[in-house]
Design an enzyme around this catalytic site. Structure first.
Site, PDB file in Angstrom:
ATOM      1  N   ASN A  16       0.843  -1.262  -0.125  1.00 33.40           N
ATOM      2  CA  ASN A  16      -0.100   0.081  -0.217  1.00 33.40           C
ATOM      3  C   ASN A  16       0.810   1.216   0.013  1.00 33.40           C
ATOM      4  O   ASN A  16       0.520   2.360  -0.838  1.00 33.40           O
ATOM      5  CB  ASN A  16      -0.999  -0.070   1.289  1.00 33.40           C
ATOM      6  N   ARG A  67       2.203   0.368  25.908  1.00 37.04           N
ATOM      7  CA  ARG A  67       1.507   1.091  24.909  1.00 37.04           C
ATOM      8  C   ARG A  67       2.076   2.431  24.626  1.00 37.04           C
ATOM      9  O   ARG A  67       2.200   3.103  23.924  1.00 37.04           O
ATOM     10  CB  ARG A  67       0.186   0.609  24.800  1.00 37.04           C
ATOM     11  N   ILE A  94      -2.024  -1.907  18.078  1.00 34.83           N
ATOM     12  CA  ILE A  94      -3.260  -0.888  18.233  1.00 34.83           C
ATOM     13  C   ILE A  94      -2.452   0.143  18.960  1.00 34.83           C
ATOM     14  O   ILE A  94      -1.868   0.325  19.650  1.00 34.83           O
ATOM     15  CB  ILE A  94      -3.981  -1.958  19.212  1.00 34.83           C
ATOM     16  N   ASN A 109      -7.051   4.385   8.655  1.00 38.09           N
ATOM     17  CA  ASN A 109      -6.521   3.011   8.598  1.00 38.09           C
ATOM     18  C   ASN A 109      -7.401   2.348   7.416  1.00 38.09           C
ATOM     19  O   ASN A 109      -8.328   2.815   6.899  1.00 38.09           O
ATOM     20  CB  ASN A 109      -7.330   2.420   9.831  1.00 38.09           C
ATOM     21  N   HIS A 111      -8.539  -1.490   6.231  1.00 37.49           N
ATOM     22  CA  HIS A 111      -8.938  -2.748   6.660  1.00 37.49           C
ATOM     23  C   HIS A 111      -9.352  -3.500   5.629  1.00 37.49           C
ATOM     24  O   HIS A 111     -10.518  -3.450   4.819  1.00 37.49           O
ATOM     25  CB  HIS A 111     -10.010  -2.729   7.935  1.00 37.49           C
ATOM     26  N   ASP A 147     -10.998  -1.403  14.661  1.00 31.61           N
ATOM     27  CA  ASP A 147     -11.747  -1.431  13.286  1.00 31.61           C
ATOM     28  C   ASP A 147     -13.013  -0.904  13.118  1.00 31.61           C
ATOM     29  O   ASP A 147     -13.927  -1.513  12.487  1.00 31.61           O
ATOM     30  CB  ASP A 147     -11.507  -2.898  12.477  1.00 31.61           C
ATOM     31  N   GLU A 175      -7.456  -2.112  -2.809  1.00 31.69           N
ATOM     32  CA  GLU A 175      -6.607  -1.283  -1.646  1.00 31.69           C
ATOM     33  C   GLU A 175      -5.701  -0.162  -2.372  1.00 31.69           C
ATOM     34  O   GLU A 175      -5.606   0.949  -2.105  1.00 31.69           O
ATOM     35  CB  GLU A 175      -5.825  -2.225  -0.775  1.00 31.69           C
TER      36      GLU A 175
HETATM   37  C1  GRF Z   1      -3.342  -4.849   3.948  1.00 32.65           C
HETATM   38  O1  GRF Z   1      -4.218  -5.736   3.397  1.00 32.65           O
HETATM   39  C2  GRF Z   1      -4.132  -3.715   4.825  1.00 32.65           C
HETATM   40  O2  GRF Z   1      -5.623  -3.818   4.517  1.00 32.65           O
HETATM   41  C3  GRF Z   1      -3.978  -4.536   6.156  1.00 32.65           C
HETATM   42  O3  GRF Z   1      -2.542  -4.812   5.843  1.00 32.65           O
HETATM   43  C4  GRF Z   1      -2.320  -5.090   4.527  1.00 32.65           C
HETATM   44  C5  GRF Z   1      -1.020  -4.368   4.610  1.00 32.65           C
HETATM   45  O4  GRF Z   1      -0.442  -5.066   3.184  1.00 32.65           O
HETATM   46  N1  GRF Z   1      -4.270  -3.363   7.451  1.00 32.65           N
HETATM   47  P1  GRF Z   1       0.855  -4.097   2.736  1.00 32.65           P
HETATM   48  O5  GRF Z   1       1.990  -4.154   3.855  1.00 32.65           O
HETATM   49  O6  GRF Z   1       0.642  -2.776   2.074  1.00 32.65           O
HETATM   50  O7  GRF Z   1       1.417  -4.873   1.430  1.00 32.65           O
END
Ligand code: GRF
Length: 213
Positions: A16, A67, A94, A109, A111, A147, A175
Site C-alpha cells: 500500500n 503502549r 493497536i 486506517n 482494513h 477497526d 486497496e
Molecule cells: C493490507 O491488506 C491492509 O488492509 C492491512 O494490512 C495489509 C498490509 O499490506 N491492514 P501491505 O503491507 O500494504 O502490503
C-alpha cells in the site's frame, strides 16, 4: 490544502505504501509522504521508502514497557515532520487512546474486509470459510475501537476463488486503487471528521458498512 504532508505507518511488505509512493509521483495525490514509520526494522516497506528518498523512522515496540510509552515516543518523533495526516497501512500495533486523541481526525486506517464484518485478523480466511459471495475493503478514521471508526470509503468484489492467496491479491489491488484516492480527498480538504461523523465536500457521509452477502 495543497502539498499536504502525510506519514505512513507500516509493519511489513508495504505494498500500500508503494501505491502511495507511485500515486504521489504520478501527481494523483497532491501531497508528500513526509516519513515512513515502522515498529519492525525488517519491514520491506522501509526499503521501498528509502528507494523513494523518503525519511524513515523505526521505533521498536519491544523497547517500551507499555503502549503509552511507545505511543509517546512516536508522537515525539512525528512532531519534527508535522504531518497533516497519518495513514496506517499494515501497521500491526493497536494505538492507545492517547495517540488517537492527539491525532483525532487525522488518522486513517485500511482494513481488508467490508466492516463492520470481520474486524481483526485473517479476514480472507474467515470470508472464505463463511462462503460469502462478496468481500472487500474499508478505509476509516481511527477511534478507540478496533477497526470500528467512522467509515470513509469501501470497495468490494465478487468472490471467484477459494484460494486465500488469490483473494488477498485481488483485495490488495482494490486497496492500491482506493487508499491513494481517499488520501487525496483528505489532502484537498474534501474529507473531514467532525465528532464521530464523516463529511465529504461538506455533506455528511453515511456508510453503515456494506453487507452484500
Ligand atoms: C493490507 O491488506 C491492509 O488492509 C492491512 O494490512 C495489509 C498490509 O499490506 N491492514 P501491505 O503491507 O500494504 O502490503
Amino acid at each position: 490544502m495543497t502539498d499536504f504532508l502525510f506519514a505512513v505507518f507500516i509493519s511489513g511488505n508495504g505494498s500500500n505504501l508503494q501505491a502511495m509512493i507511485n500515486a504521489v509521483k504520478e501527481k494523483k495525490v497532491s501531497g508528500k509522504i513526509c516519513c515512513v514509520l515502522s515498529n519492525n526494522e525488517e519491514a520491506y516497506g522501509l526499503i521501498r521508502a528509502k528507494k523513494a528518498g523518503i525519511p524513515t523512522e523505526v521505533i521498536n515496540n519491544d523497547d517500551f514497557d507499555n503502549r503509552e510509552d511507545f505511543d509517546n515516543e512516536m508522537i515525539k518523533v512525528l512532531a519534527k515532520y508535522e504531518p497533516d495526516l497519518i495513514v496506517l497501512a499494515g501497521f500491526m500495533r493497536i494505538l492507545s487512546p492517547l495517540f488517537v486523541k492527539v491525532y483525532n481526525g487525522k488518522l486513517l486506517n485500511i482494513h481488508p474486509s467490508l466492516l463492520p464484518k470481520y474486524p481483526g485478523l485473517n479476514t480472507h480466511e474467515r470470508v472464505l470459510e463463511s462462503s460469502d459471495k462478496v468481500h472487500g475493503i474499508t478505509i476509516h478514521f481511527v477511534d478507540d475501537s478496533i477497526d470500528g471508526g467512522p467509515i470513509c470509503a469501501q470497495s468490494s468484489l465478487k468472490i471467484n476463488t477459494s484460494s486465500v492467496v488469490e483473494l488477498e491479491d485481488q483485495i490488495h489491488k482494490l486497496e492500491h486503487e482506493l487508499y491513494p484516492k481517499v488520501i487525496n480527498w483528505f489532502g484537498e480538504g474534501l474529507l473531514k471528521l467532525s465528532g464521530d461523523k464523516v463529511y465529504f465536500d461538506g455533506k455528511e457521509l453515511i456508510i453503515k458498512g456494506k453487507d452484500e452477502n
